[in-house]
Design a protein around this motif. Structure first.
Motif, short mmCIF file in Angstrom:
data_model
loop_
_atom_site.label_atom_id
_atom_site.label_comp_id
_atom_site.label_asym_id
_atom_site.label_seq_id
_atom_site.Cartn_x
_atom_site.Cartn_y
_atom_site.Cartn_z
N LYS A 522 0.86 -1.17 0.00
CA LYS A 522 0.00 0.00 0.00
C LYS A 522 0.90 1.22 0.00
O LYS A 522 1.69 1.42 0.92
CB LYS A 522 -0.91 -0.01 1.23
N PRO A 523 0.81 2.06 -1.03
CA PRO A 523 1.85 3.08 -1.20
C PRO A 523 1.74 4.30 -0.30
O PRO A 523 2.74 4.93 0.02
CB PRO A 523 1.71 3.48 -2.67
N PHE A 524 0.51 4.65 0.12
CA PHE A 524 0.37 5.86 0.93
C PHE A 524 -0.97 5.84 1.66
O PHE A 524 -1.87 5.05 1.35
CB PHE A 524 0.45 7.12 0.06
N GLU A 525 -1.07 6.71 2.63
CA GLU A 525 -2.34 7.01 3.29
C GLU A 525 -2.62 8.49 3.13
O GLU A 525 -1.68 9.30 3.06
CB GLU A 525 -2.28 6.64 4.77
N ILE A 526 -3.90 8.84 3.08
CA ILE A 526 -4.26 10.23 2.84
C ILE A 526 -5.41 10.64 3.76
O ILE A 526 -6.31 9.84 4.02
CB ILE A 526 -4.63 10.45 1.36
N THR A 527 -5.35 11.85 4.27
CA THR A 527 -6.47 12.43 5.01
C THR A 527 -6.88 13.72 4.33
O THR A 527 -6.03 14.49 3.85
CB THR A 527 -6.09 12.71 6.48
N LYS A 528 -8.20 13.95 4.27
CA LYS A 528 -8.76 15.16 3.67
C LYS A 528 -9.67 15.80 4.71
O LYS A 528 -10.72 15.24 5.04
CB LYS A 528 -9.55 14.81 2.40
N ILE A 539 -4.96 18.71 3.17
CA ILE A 539 -4.65 17.37 2.67
C ILE A 539 -3.29 16.94 3.22
O ILE A 539 -2.31 17.69 3.14
CB ILE A 539 -4.60 17.32 1.13
N LYS A 540 -3.25 15.74 3.77
CA LYS A 540 -2.00 15.18 4.27
C LYS A 540 -1.80 13.81 3.63
O LYS A 540 -2.69 12.96 3.68
CB LYS A 540 -2.01 15.05 5.79
N VAL A 541 -0.62 13.60 3.04
CA VAL A 541 -0.27 12.33 2.40
C VAL A 541 0.94 11.75 3.13
O VAL A 541 1.96 12.42 3.27
CB VAL A 541 0.06 12.52 0.90
N THR A 542 0.81 10.51 3.58
CA THR A 542 1.91 9.81 4.24
C THR A 542 2.37 8.66 3.35
O THR A 542 1.59 7.74 3.07
CB THR A 542 1.48 9.25 5.61
N ILE A 561 3.04 22.33 -2.21
CA ILE A 561 3.21 21.12 -1.39
C ILE A 561 4.37 21.32 -0.41
O ILE A 561 5.48 21.70 -0.80
CB ILE A 561 3.47 19.90 -2.29
N ASN A 562 4.10 21.06 0.85
CA ASN A 562 5.11 21.14 1.90
C ASN A 562 5.51 19.74 2.32
O ASN A 562 4.66 18.92 2.66
CB ASN A 562 4.57 21.89 3.12
N LYS A 563 6.81 19.47 2.30
CA LYS A 563 7.32 18.19 2.79
C LYS A 563 7.68 18.37 4.25
O LYS A 563 8.69 19.00 4.59
CB LYS A 563 8.53 17.75 1.97
N ILE A 564 6.84 17.82 5.14
CA ILE A 564 7.02 18.09 6.57
C ILE A 564 7.90 17.05 7.25
O ILE A 564 8.33 17.25 8.38
CB ILE A 564 5.66 18.19 7.28
N SER A 565 8.17 15.94 6.58
CA SER A 565 9.14 14.95 7.06
C SER A 565 9.55 14.11 5.87
O SER A 565 9.13 14.38 4.74
CB SER A 565 8.53 14.07 8.17
N GLU A 566 10.37 13.10 6.11
CA GLU A 566 10.89 12.28 5.02
C GLU A 566 9.78 11.63 4.21
O GLU A 566 9.91 11.42 3.01
CB GLU A 566 11.82 11.21 5.58
N ASN A 567 8.65 11.33 4.86
CA ASN A 567 7.58 10.62 4.16
C ASN A 567 6.20 11.27 4.34
O ASN A 567 5.18 10.61 4.12
CB ASN A 567 7.53 9.16 4.64
N GLN A 570 2.07 17.84 2.90
CA GLN A 570 0.83 18.58 3.19
C GLN A 570 0.60 19.63 2.12
O GLN A 570 1.55 20.21 1.58
CB GLN A 570 0.91 19.27 4.55
N PHE A 571 -0.67 19.86 1.82
CA PHE A 571 -1.04 20.97 0.94
C PHE A 571 -2.50 21.31 1.16
O PHE A 571 -3.24 20.58 1.84
CB PHE A 571 -0.76 20.64 -0.53
N GLU A 572 -2.90 22.47 0.60
CA GLU A 572 -4.27 22.96 0.76
C GLU A 572 -4.95 22.99 -0.60
O GLU A 572 -4.31 23.20 -1.63
CB GLU A 572 -4.28 24.36 1.37
#
Length: 760
Positions: A522-528, A539-542, A561-567, A570-572
């Motif tokens: 599973k490549p990623f998880e996303i919250t909206k 929007i947050k993509v892990t 798009i903001n990269k808040i950590s290695e993986n 976040q964006f709006e």
């Protein structure tokens, strides 16, 4: 070169053989084999292949020597003509030798010795020499797989001693060419990929409800009509293999030491044949070749002697095309409803003193087994053939978990263990990922030592309902690498991360073999999340899969798009948008593109009243989902739960915009997956009102039937208006009362899947 020294080194590997975990730690030496060998010793030095290298073969092994010359020529440009070996260990040579007087390697084992002077591959049979060549290929630079000459590379082999043999004799891929047709060259390409990874069996699925793919000269109608299906819009899809095609493929597979096992389904999954010969059904038809996926009720009539004559005629031609010892007869998913109501089948039950329809299927299978045995072949069947009594010499392929394998092995029958949980590669990677396949154990712990000998091996299943030819690579790789690691090496201690690192190195070889591999997990998880104070969606993509580059893009406007950590990213989103997420290795796109939509419109977060309840199974989080602005995903079964389902009912909703607006369009989104009884509606009626009491018609949308289309489809349906002024909107959606009689689930209740009401 001292021959005694080479012999001593080979013997040393039996004593000092490097186990799987130690091998995994040798990656620094640039040795990366999949599957890993049983044992390997790494020595100092290397051997360099040049245009002066000699390939020698003994009197038995010319076939493999020619193959080796053939596969290394494109990349190296070296035209190395194999020569007969005189028994001397000459320098700058590759020697292929069979030891026919001993059996230390079995049928498929080999020893590979590389030193600075020469290369020796030794085996008891040609199969083993061939697998030694595959190991040799993987020890070269990956560019050895190039189809054009590569300049500037020294073709160096590390000095090693490898002793290797497979744990299981059945190492297979099931390729379903019925649901989607695979071109002849594509099948041959997969034979090459299987051989490269030391698989030895192609289980070729050739007959189904949706197509009959193999030419039978006595019954030309089977491919004239049965190989093609027609959709409601008149589109015709299909294709078949002539007997000459089959012979060519089988011979090609044999040159790669792969046995081809045909599957001729019986008694179920037979609608394509019944469409040609309805007289061997229970009802007499008429029938069409199936267009949808699923389990059809119409199967071969077990009470009709014409059925057995037909199948014996078919098998008589099939056995002449396939020299291997097995014929797969299917036997799975055969509903008994027609037999229960068929006078001929009921008479057969009475005449044969059978207990019920399950024993009637057992009679069917045993009768066909006896005929197939008379042709010098053995049958393989899915685990349903256990029901009602197992045929005397049948091999059972267990797919519904391990139960069938355990039961059959305890009865003394050979088994192939390929459960859906680990071996079904048509399943999405979110369900069955690389780790899950790697930790698969094909030998059920319930079996005793003697019973375990009946486990022939395992098989990757590539059913193609949702995988046309161009998507097969994505489904099979890299998961097939984990399967062959298990069934060739059968490591008792397993280290997934070490294996996964070997897979990372192996991708370059797959690139050069033109394999469009997919994702590992599973490549990623996303919250909206809607932010009411800013009127935006956060929007947050892990990212979950490692060693791959995640990309986020938009079809509408640029995203910050903001990269808040290695993986974590976040964006709006502040306006209607369609966002896509995909992955790359270098410049190569890997896996599918995941898309999601956000809608800003006048119905956002407005209250909705429903006349019919939604299903708790598909709630999408509640009634608010219909106006939350988050569009449905590309799977109604998806874990993001964005589709709201209505089962066996119509749909009616009233949206309160909370004040009057002028607008020009009303629409809502639907999903169709006809095989799963998820249909587009028959029609939609739209109404508007200023006060919520008096409604005026805003239009009706008639939706032409596309129920025979098996594809998963998302579509918005709506009406265009002309500056309509209203506060309330009522939408009525007419569902089908039941599935049509030709559907695999005839007369079943149907679903409406709805995701978003949009007012613009």
């Amino acid at each position: 070169v001292n021959m005694k020294k080479i012999i001593f080194t080979v013997l040393a590997v039996f004593v000092l053989g490097v186990n799987h975990l130690m091998y995994s730690q040798m990656l620094g030496s640039n040795i990366n084999l999949i599957p890993s060998p049983k044992s390997i010793v790494i020595n100092d030095g290397s051997f360099t292949l040049t245009n002066q290298t000699k390939i020698y073969f003994d009197q038995y092994s010319r076939k493999v020597a020619d193959y080796l010359s053939e596969v290394i020529k494109p990349a190296t440009g070296f035209d190395l003509k194999p020569e007969i070996w005189n028994g001397m260990m000459e320098t700058n040579s590759i020697i292929l030798s069979l030891k026919t007087k001993t059996n230390e390697y079995g049928k498929e084992g080999y020893t590979l010795v590389i030193n600075p002077f020469n290369v020796l591959i030794e085996a008891n049979e040609l199969n083993g020499l061939f697998y030694g060549v595959q190991t040799l290929r993987q020890l070269f630079d990956p560019y050895i797989n190039s189809i054009v000459k590569v300049e500037g590379i020294d073709w160096i082999l590390p000095a090693v001693v490898v002793y290797d043999k497979p744990e299981f004799e059945w190492r297979a891929l099931n390729l379903d060419c019925c649901r989607h047709f695979m071109e002849k060259d594509f099948v041959k390409r997969y034979i090459d990929l299987l051989a490269y990874h030391k698989f030895n069996t192609l289980h070729w699925h050739l007959t189904e409800d949706q197509a009959w793919r193999i030419e039978i000269k006595k019954y030309p109608e089977l491919t004239k009509k049965g190989a093609y299906r027609t959709y409601e819009d008149g589109t015709v899809y299909g294709g078949y293999y002539t007997q000459e095609d089959v012979k060519e493929i089988v011979e090609y597979a044999a040159s790669r030491f792969i046995n081809v096992v045909p599957e001729i389904e019986m008694p179920g999954h037979s609608l394509a044949a019944l469409s040609c010969f309805p007289e061997i059904s229970c009802t007499g038809g008429p029938f069409d070749v199936g267009t949808l996926w699923g389990i059809y009720s119409d199967i071969y009539c077990a009470g009709n002697e014409k059925t057995f004559q037909f199948l014996e005629d078919v098998i008589s031609e099939v056995v002449e095309l396939f020299p291997g010892k097995y014929i797969h007869i299917g036997g799975d998913e055969a509903p008994k409803v027609r037999w229960q109501n068929c006078p001929k089948c009921q008479q057969r039950i009475k005449d044969e003193n059978l207990k019920d329809e399950n024993e009637l299927q057992s009679y069917f299978v045993k009768r066909m087994e006896k005929f197939i045995n008379s042709k010098g072949k053995k049958i393989v069947g899915w685990d349903e053939i256990l029901e009602g009594g197992l045929a005397p010499e049948a091999t059972v392929q267990s797919w519904r978990g391990l139960k069938g394998a355990i039961e059959a092995a305890k009865m003394g029958h050979d088994v192939i263990v390929s459960p859906t949980t680990n071996c079904y590669f048509d399943y999405p990677v979110e369900t069955t990922d690389l780790r899950k396949v790697y930790y698969f154990d094909p030998v059920p712990e319930e079996l005793s030592f003697d019973e375990r000998k009946h486990v022939l091996g395992s098989e990757g299943l590539m059913w193609t309902e949702y995988a046309p030819q161009q998507f097969v690579d994505d489904r099979l790789f890299p998961r097939m690498l984990a399967l062959i690691e298990v069934i060739w090496n059968y490591p008792q201690e397993r280290d997934f991360e070490s294996f996964r690192q070997r897979v990372q190195n192996h991708y370059r070889r797959l690139d050069l073999l033109d394999v469009n591999y997919g994702l590992e997990t599973k490549p990623f998880e996303i919250t909206k999340t809607f932010n009411p104070s800013k009127n935006i969606y956060d929007i947050k993509v892990t990212q979950l899969q490692k060693d791959i580059d995640l990309r986020i893009g938009s079809f509408v406007s640029e995203l910050m798009i903001n990269k808040i950590s290695e993986n974590e990213f976040q964006f709006e989103i502040d306006k209607t948008n369609l966002v896509n997420i995909f992955f790359q290795k270098g410049e190569k796109k890997v896996g599918k593109t995941y898309a999601f939509g956000i809608s800003f419109n006048k119905a956002n977060r407005k209250p909705v009243k429903l006349s019919y309840p939604y299903s708790e199974k598909y709630s999408a989080g509640g009634i608010e989902a219909l106006t939350d602005g988050i569009r449905g995903s590309d799977s109604f079964r998806g874990g993001d739960n964005t589709w709201q389902g209505y089962y066996g009912t119509d749909f009616e909703a009233i949206v309160d915009l909370e004040k009057p607006y002028t607008f020009n369009k009303i629409s809502l989104g639907f999903f169709q997956a006809s095989s799963s009884l998820v249909f587009f509606p028959q029609y939609i009626e739209f109404y508007t009102s200023v006060d919520g009491n008096e409604y005026e018609s805003a239009g009706k949308v008639e939706i032409p039937s596309s129920l025979k289309d098996p594809d998963w489809i998302q579509r918005d349906f709506g009406v265009q208006l002309n500056d309509t002024y209203a506060r309330y909107i009522k939408i009525f959606v007419k569902n089908y009362d039941e599935a049509p009689k030709w559907h695999p689930i005839a007369f079943g209740k149907t679903w409406l899947m709805i995701d978003e009401i949009i007012v613009e």
